[in-house]
Design an enzyme around this catalytic site. Structure first.
Site, PDB file in Angstrom:
ATOM      1  N   HIS A  65      -7.633  12.094  -6.878  1.00 52.58           N
ATOM      2  CA  HIS A  65      -6.501  12.909  -7.347  1.00 52.58           C
ATOM      3  C   HIS A  65      -6.924  13.557  -8.673  1.00 52.58           C
ATOM      4  CE1 HIS A  65      -3.814  11.330  -4.317  1.00 52.58           C
ATOM      5  NE2 HIS A  65      -4.113  10.089  -4.671  1.00 52.58           N
ATOM      6  N   GLU A 115      -7.855  10.642  -0.534  1.00 48.20           N
ATOM      7  CA  GLU A 115      -6.537  11.209  -0.887  1.00 48.20           C
ATOM      8  C   GLU A 115      -6.713  12.460  -1.738  1.00 48.20           C
ATOM      9  OE1 GLU A 115      -4.008   8.218  -2.650  1.00 48.20           O
ATOM     10  OE2 GLU A 115      -4.693   6.675  -1.268  1.00 48.20           O
ATOM     11  N   ASN A 165      -9.854   0.737  -1.542  1.00 44.79           N
ATOM     12  CA  ASN A 165      -9.447   2.099  -1.890  1.00 44.79           C
ATOM     13  C   ASN A 165      -8.878   2.134  -3.307  1.00 44.79           C
ATOM     14  OD1 ASN A 165      -8.921   4.865  -0.878  1.00 44.79           O
ATOM     15  ND2 ASN A 165      -6.753   4.335  -1.090  1.00 44.79           N
ATOM     16  N   GLU A 215      -6.010  -0.186  -4.996  1.00 46.33           N
ATOM     17  CA  GLU A 215      -5.733  -0.080  -6.438  1.00 46.33           C
ATOM     18  C   GLU A 215      -5.631  -1.428  -7.153  1.00 46.33           C
ATOM     19  OE1 GLU A 215      -2.255   2.405  -6.755  1.00 46.33           O
ATOM     20  OE2 GLU A 215      -3.181   4.046  -5.659  1.00 46.33           O
ATOM     21  N   ASP A 240      -6.667  15.675  -3.746  1.00 42.04           N
ATOM     22  CA  ASP A 240      -5.883  16.844  -4.153  1.00 42.04           C
ATOM     23  C   ASP A 240      -6.345  17.227  -5.553  1.00 42.04           C
ATOM     24  OD1 ASP A 240      -4.554  14.827  -5.614  1.00 42.04           O
ATOM     25  OD2 ASP A 240      -2.717  14.983  -4.443  1.00 42.04           O
TER      26      ASP A 240
HETATM   27  O1  G3I Z   1      12.275   8.653   1.410  1.00 40.12           O
HETATM   28  C1  G3I Z   1      12.974   8.332   0.190  1.00 40.12           C
HETATM   29  C2  G3I Z   1      14.285   9.071   0.124  1.00 40.12           C
HETATM   30  O2  G3I Z   1      15.116   8.632   1.166  1.00 40.12           O
HETATM   31  C3  G3I Z   1      14.920   8.815  -1.228  1.00 40.12           C
HETATM   32  O3  G3I Z   1      16.080   9.576  -1.362  1.00 40.12           O
HETATM   33  C4  G3I Z   1      13.967   9.202  -2.333  1.00 40.12           C
HETATM   34  C5  G3I Z   1      14.529   8.891  -3.730  1.00 40.12           C
HETATM   35  O4  G3I Z   1      13.582   8.393  -4.607  1.00 40.12           O
HETATM   36  O5  G3I Z   1      12.763   8.484  -2.176  1.00 40.12           O
HETATM   37  C6  G3I Z   1      12.109   8.735  -0.967  1.00 40.12           C
HETATM   38  O6  G3I Z   1      10.914   7.977  -0.912  1.00 40.12           O
HETATM   39  C7  G3I Z   1       9.864   8.409  -1.723  1.00 40.12           C
HETATM   40  C8  G3I Z   1       8.633   8.562  -0.852  1.00 40.12           C
HETATM   41  O7  G3I Z   1       7.533   8.901  -1.640  1.00 40.12           O
HETATM   42  C9  G3I Z   1       8.810   9.623   0.225  1.00 40.12           C
HETATM   43  O8  G3I Z   1       8.969  10.867  -0.349  1.00 40.12           O
HETATM   44  C10 G3I Z   1       9.616   7.393  -2.803  1.00 40.12           C
HETATM   45  O9  G3I Z   1      10.711   7.352  -3.705  1.00 40.12           O
HETATM   46  C11 G3I Z   1       8.378   7.719  -3.561  1.00 40.12           C
HETATM   47  O10 G3I Z   1       8.054   6.651  -4.424  1.00 40.12           O
HETATM   48  C12 G3I Z   1       7.228   7.903  -2.591  1.00 40.12           C
HETATM   49  O11 G3I Z   1       6.098   8.318  -3.321  1.00 40.12           O
HETATM   50  C13 G3I Z   1       4.880   8.090  -2.685  1.00 40.12           C
HETATM   51  C14 G3I Z   1       3.992   7.303  -3.622  1.00 40.12           C
HETATM   52  O12 G3I Z   1       2.725   7.116  -3.007  1.00 40.12           O
HETATM   53  C15 G3I Z   1       4.575   5.927  -3.902  1.00 40.12           C
HETATM   54  O13 G3I Z   1       3.699   5.164  -4.625  1.00 40.12           O
HETATM   55  C16 G3I Z   1       4.249   9.425  -2.351  1.00 40.12           C
HETATM   56  O14 G3I Z   1       5.005  10.090  -1.340  1.00 40.12           O
HETATM   57  C17 G3I Z   1       2.835   9.193  -1.836  1.00 40.12           C
HETATM   58  O15 G3I Z   1       2.184  10.438  -1.723  1.00 40.12           O
HETATM   59  C18 G3I Z   1       2.074   8.336  -2.817  1.00 40.12           C
HETATM   60  O16 G3I Z   1       0.777   8.110  -2.295  1.00 40.12           O
HETATM   61  C19 G3I Z   1      -0.078   7.346  -3.125  1.00 40.12           C
HETATM   62  C20 G3I Z   1      -0.999   6.548  -2.219  1.00 40.12           C
HETATM   63  O17 G3I Z   1      -0.243   5.777  -1.330  1.00 40.12           O
HETATM   64  C21 G3I Z   1      -1.918   5.665  -3.041  1.00 40.12           C
HETATM   65  N1  G3I Z   1      -2.647   6.431  -4.014  1.00 40.12           N
HETATM   66  C22 G3I Z   1      -1.848   7.297  -4.863  1.00 40.12           C
HETATM   67  C23 G3I Z   1      -0.969   8.202  -4.048  1.00 40.12           C
HETATM   68  C24 G3I Z   1      -0.204   9.164  -4.925  1.00 40.12           C
HETATM   69  O18 G3I Z   1       0.696   8.487  -5.763  1.00 40.12           O
END
Ligand code: G3I
Length: 450
Positions: A245, A274, A208, A166, A276
């Site tokens: 996405h 990725e 990516n 990105e 969806d």
């Molecule tokens: O695990 C913690 C948890 O302990 C905490 O209580 C909670 C509170 O915010 O956060 C949890 O972590 C989160 C994590 O996902 C696991 O669920 C993060 O806040 C959250 O920011 C994170 O989001 C991820 C996101 O990337 C971050 O940028 C998504 O799961 C993940 O699917 C997403 O994936 C990205 C790719 O890497 C890049 N392309 C876009 C894609 C979708 O956004």
């Protein structure tokens, strides 16, 4: 969505055969359609038929969920860690590396004979706090150190690394994203690729990004020019990942195949990394089918990864964007993808499409006859005898869709493949138009007294 034939898939081979013989007897069609019965019954199995993979993002925290793991093990042959291999996860404190959660995913995948995409080595987002506060040459060194340490740790275990994620602006500027990594100098991306190549020479190295699906968008063009430049100067890049996405505000573009093909023509593999698509039912299934067909039509599109398994596992669960519902049931989108890949969960008609059932209150017979045909669709007519109180079920073979009916008021099941027709005051015959999507099989009929 433009649909393009997959010249390598069993489905397309069968469709061509079936389409060429529609004028001959139904029995002959049934014989020629028979190979579909041996088609693969899982996403990975079907993708492998054309030398591709079908992957999913995996969250370490869900590896204790038996439904989740059951689907993972059965359906997918490529795994991406959803968050566990990112910078904040693997280097929470500078020069202190932790791979515990990433290893859980990598070891599970390898133990199940699956491959792994490494996501991601350099990104403006999900940086640990210490890195967010860095700039300049110190950050450049920290980035290169991170890449070297992580890629060396996993050397030989990763099919492809998302080396840089990105790095471009959204919108019409076509510019690089203004991040702390970009501010270390415009050559930060190629420096990242060179470091990754040195650390893990056997892995494919990918750039990516998202919003790079529409060929006419400035961001797509900007990434294209960067890859073109890298290839011309020998920067070690092997592949481009399209995150994909999608939702109603950002639908699958009609020129998606063009985008994938143009990048592939630069001499890189392309992968959907990725995927969806928010939505439900046949609308969602159609979009998933289109993405699948776009990849299959590009020889160097080597695989597709969906961003999670069940809707409830998704980073945007409310949009129900995945192939399995929250209970782990296959959605219409799953069936559309499997069929597009050349796999099947049901076989086509092997008997003449005339079926009689005899319920306690009487019986009826529904007889099918062919109507007019066009390149993309055909008409079918059904005549019912035995009673005026009939209920006829018409079952299509994916990717067929009924786009019009007459002399009946139909209802549909959730897959969009099964239509239930009843009399609507226009006598004991009705008809419909099937958009065949390359599958010329006759619909199957059954009749009961309603
Ligand atoms: O695990 C913690 C948890 O302990 C905490 O209580 C909670 C509170 O915010 O956060 C949890 O972590 C989160 C994590 O996902 C696991 O669920 C993060 O806040 C959250 O920011 C994170 O989001 C991820 C996101 O990337 C971050 O940028 C998504 O799961 C993940 O699917 C997403 O994936 C990205 C790719 O890497 C890049 N392309 C876009 C894609 C979708 O956004």
């Amino acid at each position: 969505m433009r649909t393009v034939p997959n010249v390598r898939s069993k489905l397309f081979r069968n469709a061509v055969v079936a389409g060429a013989v529609t004028a001959v007897a139904a029995a002959t069609v049934a014989v020629l359609s028979a190979p579909a019965a041996q088609a693969a019954t899982t996403l990975a199995g079907a993708a492998q038929e054309s030398g591709r993979y079908y992957g999913t993002a995996v969250a370490a925290g869900r590896l204790s969920d038996s439904t989740y793991v059951g689907i993972l093990n059965r359906e997918f042959d490529m795994v991406t860690a959803e968050n566990e291999m990112k910078l904040d996860a693997t280097e929470p404190n500078q020069n202190q590396f932790t791979f515990t959660n990433a290893d859980r995913i990598v070891n599970h995948a390898i133990g199940q004979g699956k491959r792994v995409r490494g996501h991601t080595l350099a990104w403006h987002s999900q940086q640990p706090g210490w890195m967010q506060r860095m700039e300049g040459s110190a950050l450049r060194q920290a980035m290169l150190n991170h890449i070297t340490r992580v890629a060396t740790y996993y050397r030989g275990k990763i099919y492809a690394w998302d080396v840089v994620n990105e790095a471009f602006e959204d919108g019409s500027s076509g510019a690089r994203r203004n991040s702390n990594l970009q501010r270390t100098g415009n050559d930060w991306i190629e420096a990242a690729f060179r470091a990754a190549r040195s650390a893990d020479p056997g892995a494919k190295l990918c750039y990516n990004d998202y919003n790079t699906d529409n060929w006419s968008h400035a961001k797509t063009q900007a990434v294209y020019r960067m890859v073109q430049d890298f290839k011309s100067r020998g920067v070690p890049i092997d592949c481009v990942g399209f995150q994909a996405h999608f939702n109603s505000g950002n639908p699958v573009p009609s020129n998606y195949h063009t985008t994938l093909q143009n990048f592939a023509n630069l001499g890189v593999d392309v992968q959907i990394t990725e995927l969806d698509i928010e939505g439900s039912g046949t609308t969602q299934a159609d979009q998933y089918r289109g993405v699948t067909q776009a990849c299959l039509a590009v020889t160097r599109c080597t695989g597709i990864t969906v961003w999670g398994i069940r809707d409830t596992d998704s980073w945007r669960a409310s949009g129900t964007p995945l192939l399995f519902d929250g209970s782990g049931n296959k959605k219409p989108a799953y069936h559309a993808v499997l069929a597009a890949l050349g796999g099947t969960t049901t076989t086509g008609p092997t008997t003449p499409p005339v079926t009689t059932t005899t319920p306690p209150t009487g019986s009826c017979t529904a007889t099918y006859s062919e109507g007019q045909k066009w390149s993309d669709r055909f008409n079918g007519n059904v005549t019912v005898s035995g009673t005026n109180n009939w209920v006829v079920t018409v079952t299509l073979s994916s990717p067929q869709r009924i786009i019009a009916t007459w002399n009946t008021s139909p209802t549909w099941d959730s897959t969009g493949l099964v239509m239930t027709a009843r009399p609507n005051g226009n006598g004991n015959s009705f008809g419909f138009t099937v958009q065949h999507g390359g599958n010329w099989s006759w619909p199957r009929l059954s009749c009961r007294v309603g």
